[in-house]
Design a protein around this motif. Structure first.
Motif, PDB file in Angstrom:
ATOM      1  N   VAL A   1     -19.181 -55.699  -0.209  1.00 57.20           N
ATOM      2  CA  VAL A   1     -17.765 -55.693   0.147  1.00 57.20           C
ATOM      3  C   VAL A   1     -17.509 -54.435   0.962  1.00 57.20           C
ATOM      4  N   PHE A   2     -17.123 -54.634   2.209  1.00 53.52           N
ATOM      5  CA  PHE A   2     -16.757 -53.535   3.103  1.00 53.52           C
ATOM      6  C   PHE A   2     -15.399 -53.882   3.707  1.00 53.52           C
ATOM      7  N   GLU A   3     -14.535 -52.908   3.811  1.00 53.06           N
ATOM      8  CA  GLU A   3     -13.240 -53.091   4.486  1.00 53.06           C
ATOM      9  C   GLU A   3     -12.507 -54.323   3.957  1.00 53.06           C
ATOM     10  N   GLY A   4     -12.628 -54.564   2.630  1.00 52.40           N
ATOM     11  CA  GLY A   4     -11.851 -55.628   1.995  1.00 52.40           C
ATOM     12  C   GLY A   4     -12.359 -57.041   2.214  1.00 52.40           C
ATOM     13  N   LYS A   5     -13.561 -57.190   2.792  1.00 46.10           N
ATOM     14  CA  LYS A   5     -14.131 -58.539   3.011  1.00 46.10           C
ATOM     15  C   LYS A   5     -15.539 -58.578   2.456  1.00 46.10           C
ATOM     16  N   ILE A   6     -16.082 -59.785   2.329  1.00 52.73           N
ATOM     17  CA  ILE A   6     -17.482 -59.917   1.928  1.00 52.73           C
ATOM     18  C   ILE A   6     -18.327 -60.025   3.206  1.00 52.73           C
ATOM     19  N   TYR A   7     -19.268 -59.111   3.353  1.00 49.48           N
ATOM     20  CA  TYR A   7     -20.224 -59.170   4.478  1.00 49.48           C
ATOM     21  C   TYR A   7     -21.593 -59.555   3.919  1.00 49.48           C
ATOM     22  N   ILE A   8     -22.280 -60.432   4.642  1.00 50.96           N
ATOM     23  CA  ILE A   8     -23.589 -60.899   4.193  1.00 50.96           C
ATOM     24  C   ILE A   8     -24.615 -60.544   5.269  1.00 50.96           C
ATOM     25  N   TYR A   9     -25.658 -59.856   4.824  1.00 52.37           N
ATOM     26  CA  TYR A   9     -26.737 -59.406   5.715  1.00 52.37           C
ATOM     27  C   TYR A   9     -27.968 -60.252   5.397  1.00 52.37           C
ATOM     28  N   PRO A  10     -28.196 -61.328   6.146  1.00 57.44           N
ATOM     29  CA  PRO A  10     -29.339 -62.214   5.858  1.00 57.44           C
ATOM     30  C   PRO A  10     -30.473 -62.022   6.863  1.00 57.44           C
TER      31      PRO A  10
ATOM     32  N   TYR B   1     -31.323 -60.190  13.597  1.00 60.47           N
ATOM     33  CA  TYR B   1     -30.380 -60.306  12.474  1.00 60.47           C
ATOM     34  C   TYR B   1     -29.009 -60.711  13.003  1.00 60.47           C
ATOM     35  N   HIS B   2     -28.382 -61.660  12.294  1.00 54.90           N
ATOM     36  CA  HIS B   2     -26.977 -62.016  12.509  1.00 54.90           C
ATOM     37  C   HIS B   2     -26.237 -61.650  11.225  1.00 54.90           C
ATOM     38  N   ILE B   3     -25.074 -61.102  11.343  1.00 56.23           N
ATOM     39  CA  ILE B   3     -24.300 -60.739  10.149  1.00 56.23           C
ATOM     40  C   ILE B   3     -23.162 -61.735   9.968  1.00 56.23           C
ATOM     41  N   LEU B   4     -22.961 -62.112   8.721  1.00 52.87           N
ATOM     42  CA  LEU B   4     -21.926 -63.099   8.382  1.00 52.87           C
ATOM     43  C   LEU B   4     -20.822 -62.410   7.595  1.00 52.87           C
ATOM     44  N   SER B   5     -19.619 -62.993   7.625  1.00 51.81           N
ATOM     45  CA  SER B   5     -18.552 -62.451   6.760  1.00 51.81           C
ATOM     46  C   SER B   5     -17.645 -63.565   6.285  1.00 51.81           C
ATOM     47  N   MET B   6     -17.009 -63.294   5.154  1.00 50.58           N
ATOM     48  CA  MET B   6     -16.004 -64.193   4.579  1.00 50.58           C
ATOM     49  C   MET B   6     -14.823 -63.343   4.117  1.00 50.58           C
ATOM     50  N   ASP B   7     -13.620 -63.758   4.462  1.00 49.94           N
ATOM     51  CA  ASP B   7     -12.438 -62.976   4.052  1.00 49.94           C
ATOM     52  C   ASP B   7     -12.272 -62.971   2.547  1.00 49.94           C
ATOM     53  N   GLU B   8     -12.682 -64.047   1.917  1.00 51.99           N
ATOM     54  CA  GLU B   8     -12.548 -64.173   0.457  1.00 51.99           C
ATOM     55  C   GLU B   8     -13.305 -65.425   0.022  1.00 51.99           C
ATOM     56  N   GLU B   9     -13.357 -65.664  -1.283  1.00 51.67           N
ATOM     57  CA  GLU B   9     -13.993 -66.893  -1.794  1.00 51.67           C
ATOM     58  C   GLU B   9     -13.348 -68.108  -1.143  1.00 51.67           C
ATOM     59  N   GLY B  10     -14.169 -69.019  -0.641  1.00 54.12           N
ATOM     60  CA  GLY B  10     -13.656 -70.267  -0.089  1.00 54.12           C
ATOM     61  C   GLY B  10     -13.188 -70.170   1.354  1.00 54.12           C
TER      62      GLY B  10
ATOM     63  N   GLY C   1     -22.804 -62.929  15.303  1.00 55.76           N
ATOM     64  CA  GLY C   1     -23.778 -62.862  16.399  1.00 55.76           C
ATOM     65  C   GLY C   1     -24.860 -61.834  16.147  1.00 55.76           C
ATOM     66  N   GLU C   2     -25.708 -61.655  17.167  1.00 58.97           N
ATOM     67  CA  GLU C   2     -26.883 -60.794  17.011  1.00 58.97           C
ATOM     68  C   GLU C   2     -26.477 -59.324  16.849  1.00 58.97           C
ATOM     69  N   ALA C   3     -26.965 -58.699  15.779  1.00 52.43           N
ATOM     70  CA  ALA C   3     -26.615 -57.297  15.513  1.00 52.43           C
ATOM     71  C   ALA C   3     -27.781 -56.359  15.788  1.00 52.43           C
ATOM     72  N   LEU C   4     -28.986 -56.902  15.787  1.00 53.59           N
ATOM     73  CA  LEU C   4     -30.186 -56.095  16.061  1.00 53.59           C
ATOM     74  C   LEU C   4     -31.312 -57.062  16.404  1.00 53.59           C
TER      75      LEU C   4
ATOM     76  N   SER D   1     -21.125 -48.339  13.776  1.00 48.54           N
ATOM     77  CA  SER D   1     -19.789 -47.910  13.342  1.00 48.54           C
ATOM     78  C   SER D   1     -18.987 -49.060  12.737  1.00 48.54           C
ATOM     79  N   SER D   2     -19.543 -50.280  12.802  1.00 47.39           N
ATOM     80  CA  SER D   2     -18.848 -51.450  12.252  1.00 47.39           C
ATOM     81  C   SER D   2     -19.794 -52.171  11.294  1.00 47.39           C
ATOM     82  N   PRO D   3     -19.262 -52.848  10.257  1.00 43.76           N
ATOM     83  CA  PRO D   3     -20.158 -53.591   9.358  1.00 43.76           C
ATOM     84  C   PRO D   3     -20.918 -54.708  10.057  1.00 43.76           C
ATOM     85  N   THR D   4     -20.441 -55.134  11.227  1.00 45.43           N
ATOM     86  CA  THR D   4     -21.122 -56.225  11.936  1.00 45.43           C
ATOM     87  C   THR D   4     -22.039 -55.724  13.044  1.00 45.43           C
ATOM     88  N   GLY D   5     -22.215 -54.416  13.139  1.00 46.61           N
ATOM     89  CA  GLY D   5     -23.054 -53.859  14.187  1.00 46.61           C
ATOM     90  C   GLY D   5     -22.287 -53.788  15.498  1.00 46.61           C
ATOM     91  N   PRO D   6     -22.947 -53.637  16.664  1.00 50.15           N
ATOM     92  CA  PRO D   6     -24.389 -53.570  16.781  1.00 50.15           C
ATOM     93  C   PRO D   6     -24.956 -52.322  16.104  1.00 50.15           C
TER      94      PRO D   6
END
Ligand code: FUB
Length: 327
Positions: A24-33, A55-64, A71-74, A119-124
């Protein structure tokens, strides 16, 4: 993607994703797969079929909520020391920066751990020019404790090369301990304040049964294989991991982030596909298990999809076992 993310269904279906590390970063769920490539590969015990390049980073504002692919972060081409196989990553936030930790094979085909910052949870994310000095094997998982000390847990058998480091240097022909000897554990190192190096030499973690006896290498239902994850609940440290050849996610607990950890039980029963890999995160009042399986690809080991579900504790702090297909 426009469909809300439902429990036990792929979070995204336009790409294959695996090895989810959720935070959980900045109030959201971030997924690093990991980002599995959509190509046909024969499976082998060396893991050559897991030939990922970015790597692509995913996020969800909340459950559901709808799961967003940022997109590509690295990409492998931008990591000077890495030759191939960007396997399971993790992320951390400290010093007002985001850190992406990842394993890859170096130019000598030895798995090492790298770090990249953004500088951002989603990269780059910008990778450091060299791998973390003294790092080896795979599956980094970073836990930042309440006192801000950060620990990196890592290590995986077979293709992850952990057996080859038993003497402290890489021995290409080394095999694991005999069945009646203590199993190899994951390693842990405290990270330096800038998160870019280890403070000390990594130490092996001991996993023991309730009588204090080490879990043995032949005890494949309980011994450590790969994919460590550490979280804290009610003041205890929980180390969860994959048992590899028996395809379960299990856990052990300790009062100390360095262990020893006492084996407790199973969190997730086997999923479709050879590997199983997970993370555990609290968001608002609930706890979630992020995991993967190969259902979307019809069982291809190297084409996995990240899913999530709720994780529940019993009153004594033990975790309720999850049946992945028993909904
Ligand atoms: O994705 C490649 C490897 O498969 C990971 O590093 C392991 O944990 C297993 O999931």
């Amino acid at each position: 993607m426009t469909k809300p993310a439902k429990f036990n269904e792929p979070l995204v279906t336009h790409i294959y994703t695996a090895d989810p590390s959720a935070h959980v970063f900045e109030g959201k769920i971030y997924i690093y797969p990991s980002h599995d490539l959509d190509h046909v590969m024969e499976s082998n015990d060396n893991g050559d079929q897991y030939d990922m390049e970015d790597y692509h980073i995913l996020s969800m504002d909340e459950e559901g909520a709808v799961c967003v692919d940022h997109g590509e972060a690295l990409h492998l081409r931008d990591i000077p020391w890495a030759k191939q196989q960007l396997w399971a990553p993790d992320a951390a936030f400290k010093n007002e920066k985001y850190y992406l930790f990842f394993p890859a094979r170096d130019q000598d085909d030895i798995f090492r751990l790298g770090v990249a910052t953004g500088s951002s949870p989603t990269g780059p994310f910008k990778p450091e020019p060299n791998y973390i000095p003294g790092s080896f094997s795979i599956d980094p998982a970073v836990f930042v404790d309440h006192d801000e000390r950060a620990y990196i847990y890592f290590g995986g058998l077979w293709g992850g090369q952990l057996e080859k480091w038993q003497t402290g240097t890489f021995m290409p022909d080394a095999e694991g301990p005999a069945a009646n000897e203590p199993a190899l554990g994951p390693f842990v190192a405290e990270l330096s304040d800038d998160m870019l190096t280890f403070k000390d030499q990594p130490k092996e973690i001991s996993i023991v049964d309730k009588e204090g006896h080490p879990i043995l290498a032949g005890d494949e239902e309980r011994r450590y294989f790969e994919g460590p994850w550490v979280h804290k609940y009610n003041g205890s440290y929980y180390l969860s991991y994959s048992t590899g050849s028996t395809h379960k996610i299990v856990y052990a607990t300790s009062q100390n982030p360095l262990g020893p950890f006492v084996y407790q039980g199973t969190i997730l029963n086997p999923v479709i596909g050879w590997t199983t890999h997970h993370s555990i995160v609290q968001f608002k009042e609930k706890w979630y298990l992020f995991y993967h399986d190969s259902s979307l690809s019809g069982g291809a080991d190297n084409k996995r999809s990240v899913k999530y579900t709720e994780l529940k504790y019993n009153e004594d702090g033990t975790i309720q076992t999850i049946e992945p297909y028993d909904l």
